[in-house]
Design an enzyme around this catalytic site. Sequence first.
Site, short mmCIF file in Angstrom:
data_model
loop_
_atom_site.label_atom_id
_atom_site.label_comp_id
_atom_site.label_asym_id
_atom_site.label_seq_id
_atom_site.Cartn_x
_atom_site.Cartn_y
_atom_site.Cartn_z
N GLY A 11 0.87 -1.28 -0.11
CA GLY A 11 0.05 -0.09 0.02
C GLY A 11 0.71 1.22 -0.06
O GLY A 11 2.05 1.45 -0.12
N TYR A 141 -14.92 4.29 9.06
CA TYR A 141 -13.30 4.17 9.26
C TYR A 141 -13.09 4.57 10.60
O TYR A 141 -12.27 4.20 11.35
CB TYR A 141 -12.77 5.23 8.28
CG TYR A 141 -11.30 5.29 8.13
CD1 TYR A 141 -10.67 4.22 7.81
CD2 TYR A 141 -10.63 6.60 8.36
CE1 TYR A 141 -9.22 4.15 7.65
CE2 TYR A 141 -9.18 6.67 8.43
CZ TYR A 141 -8.57 5.59 8.10
OH TYR A 141 -7.35 5.83 7.88
N1 LIG Z 1 -2.40 6.85 3.77
C1 LIG Z 1 -2.79 7.53 4.73
O1 LIG Z 1 -2.88 9.07 4.56
C2 LIG Z 1 -3.02 7.29 6.16
C3 LIG Z 1 -3.38 8.16 6.93
C4 LIG Z 1 -3.98 7.75 8.29
C5 LIG Z 1 -3.95 6.55 8.66
N2 LIG Z 1 -3.50 5.58 7.61
C6 LIG Z 1 -3.57 4.19 8.02
O2 LIG Z 1 -2.40 3.61 7.81
C7 LIG Z 1 -2.52 2.03 7.09
C8 LIG Z 1 -2.04 1.80 5.65
O3 LIG Z 1 -2.61 2.83 4.91
P1 LIG Z 1 -2.35 2.68 3.46
O4 LIG Z 1 -2.76 4.36 2.90
O5 LIG Z 1 -0.82 2.34 2.99
O6 LIG Z 1 -3.30 2.04 2.81
P2 LIG Z 1 -3.42 1.56 1.11
O7 LIG Z 1 -4.96 1.47 0.85
O8 LIG Z 1 -2.55 2.23 0.16
O9 LIG Z 1 -2.78 0.18 1.26
C9 LIG Z 1 -3.38 -1.06 1.98
C10 LIG Z 1 -2.87 -2.34 1.53
O10 LIG Z 1 -3.49 -3.22 2.21
C11 LIG Z 1 -3.74 -4.62 1.42
N3 LIG Z 1 -4.85 -5.20 1.36
C12 LIG Z 1 -6.37 -4.91 1.41
N4 LIG Z 1 -7.10 -6.03 2.10
C13 LIG Z 1 -6.04 -6.90 2.57
C14 LIG Z 1 -6.42 -8.36 3.13
N5 LIG Z 1 -7.52 -8.65 3.30
N6 LIG Z 1 -5.06 -8.85 3.55
C15 LIG Z 1 -3.97 -8.24 3.28
N7 LIG Z 1 -3.65 -7.26 2.78
C16 LIG Z 1 -4.77 -6.38 2.42
C17 LIG Z 1 -3.79 -3.61 0.15
O11 LIG Z 1 -3.80 -4.74 -1.32
C18 LIG Z 1 -2.99 -2.60 -0.01
O12 LIG Z 1 -1.83 -2.79 -0.30
C19 LIG Z 1 -4.12 1.97 7.34
O13 LIG Z 1 -4.50 1.28 8.44
C20 LIG Z 1 -4.87 3.30 7.28
O14 LIG Z 1 -5.93 3.50 7.86
C21 LIG Z 1 -3.06 5.98 6.50
#
Ligand SMILES: NC(=O)c1ccc[n+]([C@@H]2O[C@H](COP(=O)([O-])OP(=O)(O)OC[C@H]3O[C@@H](n4cnc5c(N)ncnc54)[C@H](O)[C@@H]3O)[C@@H](O)[C@H]2O)c1
Length: 312
Positions: A11, A141
């Site tokens: 991700g 969320y």
């Molecule tokens: N990116 C941001 O701005 C942000 C901000 C605050 C919090 N977060 C948190 O950080 C964490 C990561 O966020 P991100 O932006 O990298 O998310 P993202 O959506 O870019 O990546 C999520 C990853 O999880 C994988 N995934 C989905 N379902 C799955 C499953 N069942 N099993 C295994 N893998 C699975 C997807 O293939 C993807 O690669 C999350 O908890 C998100 O809530 C992100």
Amino acid sequence: MKKIFITGALGQIGSELTVKLRDIYGTDNVIATDIRKNESEAAQSGPFEVVDVTDSKTMIEVAKKYNVDTVIHMAALLSATAEANPVFAWNLNMGGLMNALETARELNCKFFTPSSIGAFGPSTLKDYTPQDTIQRPTTMYGVNKVAGELLSDYYYHKFGVDTRGLRFPGLISYVTPPGGGTTDYAVEIYYEAIKNGRYTSYIDKGTFMDMMYMPDALNAIVELMEADASKLVHRNSFNVTAMSFDPEEIAAEIRKHIPSFEMSYNVDPVRQKIADSWPNSIDASAAKEEWGFKAEFDLAKMTADMLEKLGK
Ligand SMILES: NC(=O)c1ccc[n+]([C@@H]2O[C@H](COP(=O)([O-])OP(=O)(O)OC[C@H]3O[C@@H](n4cnc5c(N)ncnc54)[C@H](O)[C@@H]3O)[C@@H](O)[C@H]2O)c1
């Protein structure tokens, strides 16, 4: 951290975190996992396994196979996508977290998972939102993130698992596109500025949200995980932020580099409603005091770096 297991490693955050942790702790000591595999550096540059986080048996088997001592749980459905499919979001976000915590408990691992500014809601103080305050989010969320903070605290108090976490703001990066969050506009705007010289924002002018550049977010994860446990009071929910801006301010900053950049608006009511329920800016003083958090990039420095990197 000596042997690290990462879920959701392909991700937006995981793909860069995997590469950074391999640089610090050694390629073979960082086991990247995701529900899919691709050609990215994170998937190709070291150990990689396909793991669906809702499948607890496979998760524990893979973690045992590599004898890991740290679990970093990133797999989740983000705010806008979760709002479109709330039942699926609950099952993935809560089921995946529970399985990851159980893996950490069984293998006696350190544990990290991110919370978010989405863990706040409309009744939270909007400006300089304190570390400890009202948390009544109105999105699926947000409900998942509050429950996740509490569940992580529970695993620490009940089972002694060394759980840690950060409330991330919107994260901005040029490596992997964001995965369906409300703050994604602040990434898209740079791509569109370079490609087309204009951007249509789905978030309205005057909507302020916290943001952070990815290098600062990655450093914060490593610093928190390496911090002296005895100094941590707020283990699973540190407010962290580097800047707060609205679409007009980021557009003005881009115009310093691309003077002809044009901005227009086509507000998406779903994502605007989510943004309106979040703070304008949060107070990161607990993270600064308890483990020395600091961010290097402000809006000007981040914009210069984003446009330079994307320009290439
Ligand atoms: N990116 C941001 O701005 C942000 C901000 C605050 C919090 N977060 C948190 O950080 C964490 C990561 O966020 P991100 O932006 O990298 O998310 P993202 O959506 O870019 O990546 C999520 C990853 O999880 C994988 N995934 C989905 N379902 C799955 C499953 N069942 N099993 C295994 N893998 C699975 C997807 O293939 C993807 O690669 C999350 O908890 C998100 O809530 C992100």
